[in-house]
Write an enzyme that holds these catalytic residues in place. Structure first.
Site, PDB file in Angstrom:
ATOM      1  N   GLY A 117      14.470  28.745  38.265  1.00 29.88           N
ATOM      2  CA  GLY A 117      14.084  28.067  36.718  1.00 29.88           C
ATOM      3  C   GLY A 117      13.333  26.656  37.199  1.00 29.88           C
ATOM      4  N   ASP A 141      22.345  32.492  45.379  1.00 28.18           N
ATOM      5  CA  ASP A 141      21.735  33.971  45.169  1.00 28.18           C
ATOM      6  C   ASP A 141      21.539  34.632  45.925  1.00 28.18           C
ATOM      7  OD1 ASP A 141      23.482  34.082  43.348  1.00 28.18           O
ATOM      8  OD2 ASP A 141      22.344  34.453  41.924  1.00 28.18           O
TER       9      ASP A 141
HETATM   10  O1  F6P Z   1      21.888  31.111  39.660  1.00 32.08           O
HETATM   11  C1  F6P Z   1      22.925  30.765  40.752  1.00 32.08           C
HETATM   12  C2  F6P Z   1      24.385  31.434  39.894  1.00 32.08           C
HETATM   13  O2  F6P Z   1      25.228  30.865  40.906  1.00 32.08           O
HETATM   14  C3  F6P Z   1      24.017  32.818  39.371  1.00 32.08           C
HETATM   15  O3  F6P Z   1      24.834  33.259  40.315  1.00 32.08           O
HETATM   16  C4  F6P Z   1      25.545  32.780  37.884  1.00 32.08           C
HETATM   17  O4  F6P Z   1      25.589  33.427  36.927  1.00 32.08           O
HETATM   18  C5  F6P Z   1      24.462  30.905  37.296  1.00 32.08           C
HETATM   19  O5  F6P Z   1      24.294  30.128  38.248  1.00 32.08           O
HETATM   20  C6  F6P Z   1      26.376  30.690  37.216  1.00 32.08           C
HETATM   21  O6  F6P Z   1      25.879  28.999  36.498  1.00 32.08           O
HETATM   22  P1  F6P Z   1      27.206  28.119  35.480  1.00 32.08           P
HETATM   23  O7  F6P Z   1      26.405  26.740  36.656  1.00 32.08           O
HETATM   24  O8  F6P Z   1      26.553  27.523  34.361  1.00 32.08           O
HETATM   25  O9  F6P Z   1      28.225  28.341  35.397  1.00 32.08           O
END
Ligand code: F6P
Length: 364
Positions: A117, A141
């Site tokens: 992103g 990830d």
């Molecule tokens: O993209 C990295 C990640 O850790 C994903 O595995 C997970 O779905 C997301 O970020 C969670 O993001 P947040 O910080 O919004 O909970």
């Protein structure tokens, strides 16, 4: 003299501070200046949120988790949630304000540390607004195709493996099925690496829609072999055949770039309980995987990325992302290429073969 601005965007990952450290040290060694933009682009929208980074300021931050600059996944300047005079939140394009401040501060280049992103946003600034950008790939990830690895992944895998190790004894004491949900939106690298290393019986990945009957067959097979417990590792983005990915309500987070995943672990636990009558429990490792001190591997990779980013700036090679090449060397990939594709687990890769050969069920 060059003046750089660095930001960290999206979900944090262990190793972000090591990138900041290397960028600051390598830049100062060349007689340049570095500023940090707090909260992603916030510092480029509001100069009060810019902080001057010097070697003294970054001393000792390499082993510290998180990011000294803060991060956000709701900070896309092309679609920013902004409060209007009536107190309502509206989505606005504030990218021109970012560019105005970028030029006013006399910045030479923006070092954007982020995942898919954030790198996409950086690419838009480069192509639509003329901002010189260098991307540094980050995500626990490990789902960016243009780099062999991203920092944060090794730490997350090691946290998940340690957790799975600990579950064996309690699962065995109670003859239970323990279902562990790990992170991994579209790619199951964390689940696969930690599941194999932690001795899971079942690993469920976003790449392989799973059949619950196969999962239950494996649990029954354990029983036949006098093993009365099982460990199931499931990636948050995994889905059962003919089902959708399970999402959470995003709790009113306006401007969030992606849906909140979560809940598949508990769903699998309930279904297994119904079908096998085994006692089952589920747990979500969640943000534990993003926290803590980066492993040596992640620190080193992050430091190498930071130093390589500064070398690219020196060479005037903007609008590229630093990457780890197949031969282990640092490489530069055009941002356009870098954001094109996600890195999924190839179904014929050695890790998948290994999992199958050592008797792990992948739900198919
Ligand atoms: O993209 C990295 C990640 O850790 C994903 O595995 C997970 O779905 C997301 O970020 C969670 O993001 P947040 O910080 O919004 O909970």
């Amino acid at each position: 003299m060059k003046r750089l601005v660095i930001s960290t965007g999206g979900g944090d990952a262990p190793g972000l501070n090591a990138v900041i450290y290397a960028v600051v040290k390598a830049a100062y060694a060349r007689g340049w200046e570095v500023y940090g933009s707090r909260g992603g682009y916030r510092g480029l929208l509001d100069p009060d949120e810019l902080t001057r980074l010097t070697p003294e300021k970054v001393e000792g931050i390499t082993p510290i988790g998180g990011t000294i600059l803060g991060s956000t996944n709701k900070g896309n300047p092309f679609a920013m949630p902004v409060e209007n005079l009536a107190g309502e939140i509206q989505i606005r394009d504030v990218s021109d304000r970012v560019m105005k401040n970028f030029r006013r501060m006399g910045f030479t280049c923006h070092v954007a540390v982020g995942g898919d992103g954030s790198l996409e946003i950086a690419h838009r600034f480069a192509t639509e607004k003329g901002m010189p950008v260098i991307g540094v790939p980050k995500t626990i990830d490990n789902d960016l195709l243009a780099t062999q690895l991203t920092f944060g992944f090794d730490t997350a895998v090691s946290t998940a493996t340690n957790a799975i190790d600990r579950l064996h004894s309690t699962a065995k004491s109670h003859d239970r099925v323990m279902v562990v949900e790990v992170m991994g939106r579209e790619s199951g690298w964390i689940a696969l690496n930690s599941g194999i290393s932690g001795g899971a019986d079942v690993i469920l990945l976003p790449e392989i829609p799973f059949d619950l009957d196969k999962v239950c067959d494996k649990i029954a097979d354990n029983e036949l072999h006098d093993k009365h417990y099982a460990i199931v590792v499931v990636a948050e983005g995994a889905k059962a055949k003919d089902h959708e990915v399970i999402c959470k309500d995003n709790q009113g987070e306006i401007g969030r770039q992606e849906v909140l995943l979560g809940g598949i672990g508990e769903w699998v636990a309930q279904e297994v309980r119904k079908r096998t009558e085994k006692d089952t429990r589920s747990l979500v490792l969640g943000h534990l995987q993003r926290g803590g001190s980066p492993t040596t591997f992640d620190r080193l990779l992050a430091l190498r990325f930071g130093a390589a980013a500064v070398r690219l700036i020196e060479a005037g090679k903007f609008n590229h992302m630093v990457a780890l090449a197949g031969d282990g060397a640092m490489a530069a990939v055009p941002l356009e290429e870098a954001i094109k594709e996600r890195k999924h687990v190839p179904l014929d890769c050695d890790k998948i073969l290994t999992a199958r050969e050592i008797g792990i069920c992948l739900g198919d």
